[in-house]
Scaffold this motif. Structure first.
Motif, mmCIF file in Angstrom:
data_model
loop_
_atom_site.group_PDB
_atom_site.id
_atom_site.type_symbol
_atom_site.label_atom_id
_atom_site.label_comp_id
_atom_site.label_asym_id
_atom_site.label_seq_id
_atom_site.Cartn_x
_atom_site.Cartn_y
_atom_site.Cartn_z
ATOM 1 N N UNK A 166 7.344 -7.139 5.904
ATOM 2 C CA UNK A 166 6.469 -7.015 6.927
ATOM 3 C C UNK A 166 5.670 -5.580 7.175
ATOM 4 N N UNK A 167 6.436 -4.526 7.024
ATOM 5 C CA UNK A 167 5.955 -3.075 7.073
ATOM 6 C C UNK A 167 4.802 -3.097 6.026
ATOM 7 N N UNK A 168 5.291 -3.399 4.572
ATOM 8 C CA UNK A 168 4.156 -3.295 3.509
ATOM 9 C C UNK A 168 3.050 -3.924 3.817
ATOM 10 N N UNK A 169 3.306 -5.107 4.114
ATOM 11 C CA UNK A 169 2.057 -6.084 4.571
ATOM 12 C C UNK A 169 1.137 -5.521 5.534
ATOM 13 N N UNK A 170 1.676 -4.888 6.709
ATOM 14 C CA UNK A 170 0.870 -4.288 7.618
ATOM 15 C C UNK A 170 0.123 -3.098 7.114
ATOM 16 N N UNK A 171 0.822 -2.202 6.567
ATOM 17 C CA UNK A 171 0.264 -1.186 5.779
ATOM 18 C C UNK A 171 -0.934 -1.741 4.832
ATOM 19 N N UNK A 172 -0.851 -2.916 4.421
ATOM 20 C CA UNK A 172 -1.733 -3.243 3.366
ATOM 21 C C UNK A 172 -2.717 -3.613 4.177
ATOM 22 N N UNK A 173 -2.495 -4.539 5.167
ATOM 23 C CA UNK A 173 -3.824 -4.959 6.027
ATOM 24 C C UNK A 173 -4.688 -3.845 6.675
ATOM 25 N N UNK A 174 -3.933 -2.717 6.777
ATOM 26 C CA UNK A 174 -4.449 -1.549 7.572
ATOM 27 C C UNK A 174 -5.345 -0.826 6.457
ATOM 28 N N UNK A 175 -5.272 -1.086 5.119
ATOM 29 C CA UNK A 175 -5.902 -0.288 3.891
ATOM 30 C C UNK A 175 -5.151 0.807 3.352
ATOM 31 N N UNK A 176 -3.938 0.907 3.774
ATOM 32 C CA UNK A 176 -3.186 1.981 3.033
ATOM 33 C C UNK A 176 -2.685 1.634 1.615
ATOM 34 N N UNK A 177 -2.661 0.215 1.159
ATOM 35 C CA UNK A 177 -2.036 0.070 -0.101
ATOM 36 C C UNK A 177 -3.235 -1.021 -0.949
ATOM 37 N N UNK A 178 -4.072 -0.487 -1.333
ATOM 38 C CA UNK A 178 -5.179 -1.196 -2.012
ATOM 39 C C UNK A 178 -4.898 -1.614 -3.454
#
Length: 69
Positions: free
Chosen positions: A22-34
């Motif tokens: 869930x944390x990884x997906x949140x960071x992805x949604x915020x643009x930190x894991x493109x």
């Protein structure tokens, strides 16, 4: 081993994996894991891979800004 709250090592490990995902997906949604896709994160069953993605996102999120002297 069953704990007093009824959880087992397996359920606790699964809970940790779900939280990390869930944390990884949140960071992805915020643009930190493109460099990864949410489908890849959701399909991942390797806690160490999730941890690697999380550390990568955290390092990008907490990157110190350049100071203007």
């Amino acid at each position: 081993m069953i704990r007093y709250d009824g959880s087992t090592e397996e359920t606790r490990a699964q809970g940790l994996m779900d939280l990390t995902r869930a944390l990884v997906l949140k960071f992805w949604a915020e643009g930190f894991l493109d460099d990864i896709s949410p489908e890849r994160v959701k399909a991942c069953t390797d806690q160490s891979q999730l941890d690697t993605w999380l550390r990568s996102a955290e390092s990008r999120f907490f990157k110190p800004e350049a100071s203007e002297d």
